[in-house]
Design a protein around this motif. Structure first.
Motif, short mmCIF file in Angstrom:
data_model
loop_
_atom_site.label_atom_id
_atom_site.label_comp_id
_atom_site.label_asym_id
_atom_site.label_seq_id
_atom_site.Cartn_x
_atom_site.Cartn_y
_atom_site.Cartn_z
N ALA A 68 0.83 -1.22 0.00
CA ALA A 68 0.00 0.00 0.00
C ALA A 68 0.86 1.26 0.00
N GLU A 69 0.44 2.22 -0.79
CA GLU A 69 1.09 3.52 -0.78
C GLU A 69 0.76 4.26 0.51
N ARG A 70 -0.47 4.10 0.95
CA ARG A 70 -0.87 4.68 2.22
C ARG A 70 -2.00 3.84 2.81
N VAL A 71 -2.11 3.93 4.15
CA VAL A 71 -3.14 3.17 4.87
C VAL A 71 -3.95 4.16 5.71
N GLU A 72 -5.25 4.02 5.64
CA GLU A 72 -6.14 4.94 6.33
C GLU A 72 -7.05 4.18 7.29
N GLY A 98 -12.58 0.34 -7.57
CA GLY A 98 -11.64 1.29 -7.02
C GLY A 98 -12.28 2.44 -6.29
N ARG A 99 -13.49 2.24 -5.83
CA ARG A 99 -14.23 3.29 -5.14
C ARG A 99 -14.76 2.77 -3.82
N LEU A 100 -14.54 3.53 -2.76
CA LEU A 100 -15.02 3.15 -1.44
C LEU A 100 -16.45 3.66 -1.26
N ASN A 101 -17.36 2.75 -1.00
CA ASN A 101 -18.77 3.11 -0.90
C ASN A 101 -19.23 3.26 0.54
N VAL A 102 -18.67 4.24 1.21
CA VAL A 102 -19.07 4.55 2.58
C VAL A 102 -19.64 5.97 2.59
N PRO A 103 -20.89 6.16 2.96
CA PRO A 103 -21.48 7.50 2.96
C PRO A 103 -20.66 8.47 3.82
N THR A 104 -20.45 9.66 3.31
CA THR A 104 -19.64 10.65 4.03
C THR A 104 -20.25 11.01 5.38
N ASP A 105 -21.57 10.98 5.47
CA ASP A 105 -22.21 11.34 6.74
C ASP A 105 -22.15 10.18 7.75
N VAL A 147 -8.29 1.03 5.30
CA VAL A 147 -8.38 1.10 3.85
C VAL A 147 -6.98 1.21 3.28
N PHE A 148 -6.67 0.41 2.25
CA PHE A 148 -5.35 0.38 1.64
C PHE A 148 -5.40 0.98 0.23
N TYR A 149 -4.55 1.98 0.00
CA TYR A 149 -4.54 2.70 -1.28
C TYR A 149 -3.27 2.36 -2.07
N GLY A 150 -3.45 2.26 -3.39
CA GLY A 150 -2.33 2.00 -4.28
C GLY A 150 -1.68 3.28 -4.75
N HIS A 151 -0.74 3.15 -5.70
CA HIS A 151 -0.02 4.32 -6.22
C HIS A 151 -0.95 5.28 -6.96
N ASP A 152 -2.08 4.77 -7.45
CA ASP A 152 -3.04 5.62 -8.16
C ASP A 152 -3.99 6.32 -7.19
N LYS A 154 -6.13 5.01 -5.34
CA LYS A 154 -7.41 4.34 -5.30
C LYS A 154 -7.34 3.16 -4.33
N PRO A 155 -8.39 2.93 -3.54
CA PRO A 155 -8.37 1.80 -2.61
C PRO A 155 -8.43 0.46 -3.33
#
Length: 217
Positions: A68-72, A98-105, A147-152, A154-155
């Motif tokens: 992972a490029e970054r971990v959140e 490549g999209r995380l489907n968690v509502p922002t609220d 959540v693990f993100y790649g170089h792009d 995207k998770p």
């Protein structure tokens, strides 16, 4: 003849009583023997090994911390079952294309792990030998997600964690780990440290064992 017949009847009656007594004694001894055997079996079943169990490690899945490029770490505002309707453990709904489907609220906070935190999480999940028992609760009310993100940026994978129930869900392709109360106690402490450090307004995370201890204080 009358005396002989009377004696004969008395002997027969005595033998009949004796046979009944022997039968009852046999049944009683059999019952006592069975009860003793059951006690031994129950005792053996309740014995707990004092030596730590050997955790079987998954070597087939991808260790996301390595690539992972970054971990959140995401904090939910409440457990996912309350805002994901009846999704349950339908992991496909949480990450797709490549999209995380968690509502922002539904997100109380999100923190990118620093190198030290990443190492701590990786060690706790995949390398530490923490589990003394493999019992987990029947509930599943996750409040956190790695959540693990790649170089792009995207998770590509996630690990959803239910600390209070000692449960977790790992997205397809990622390495799994053994879930147990002992491991969740450590993860709960790590989560709460990050929460306090970043002033995240989320429900304090406690394990079932910690909740039981507080009742008797």
């Amino acid at each position: 003849m009358i005396i002989y017949s009377s004696n004969r009847s008395a002997i027969s009656y005595f033998l009949l009583l004796l046979m009944r007594y022997i039968t009852l004694l046999y049944l009683l001894l059999s019952f006592l023997s069975l009860s003793a055997q059951e006690k031994v079996i129950l005792y053996k079943g309740k014995k707990v090994s004092t030596s730590p169990i050997v955790e079987k490690r998954d070597s087939t899945g991808l260790d996301p911390f390595e690539v992972a490029e970054r971990v959140e770490l995401i904090f939910y505002t409440s457990n996912r079952m309350s805002w994901k309707n009846s999704a349950g453990k339908n992991l496909e709904e949480l990450l797709s294309d490549g999209r995380l489907n968690v509502p922002t609220d539904s997100i109380a906070g999100r923190v990118e792990l620093d190198p030290t935190q990443r190492t701590d999480w990786q060690y706790t999940l995949y390398q530490s030998q923490l589990c003394e028992e493999l019992m987990i609760a029947g509930c599943y009310e996750p409040r956190h997600m790695l959540v693990f993100y790649g170089h792009d940026n995207k998770p590509f994978g996630f690990i959803e964690i239910c600390i209070s129930c000692a449960g977790a869900s790992v997205s397809e392709g990622l390495r799994t780990f053994v879930v147990c109360p002992e491991r969740m106690v450590v993860l709960g402490s790590m989560v709460n440290q990050i929460k306090e450090k970043n002033s995240i307004s989320a429900i304090v995370t406690t394990t079932k064992s910690e909740q039981q201890k507080r009742k008797f204080r």
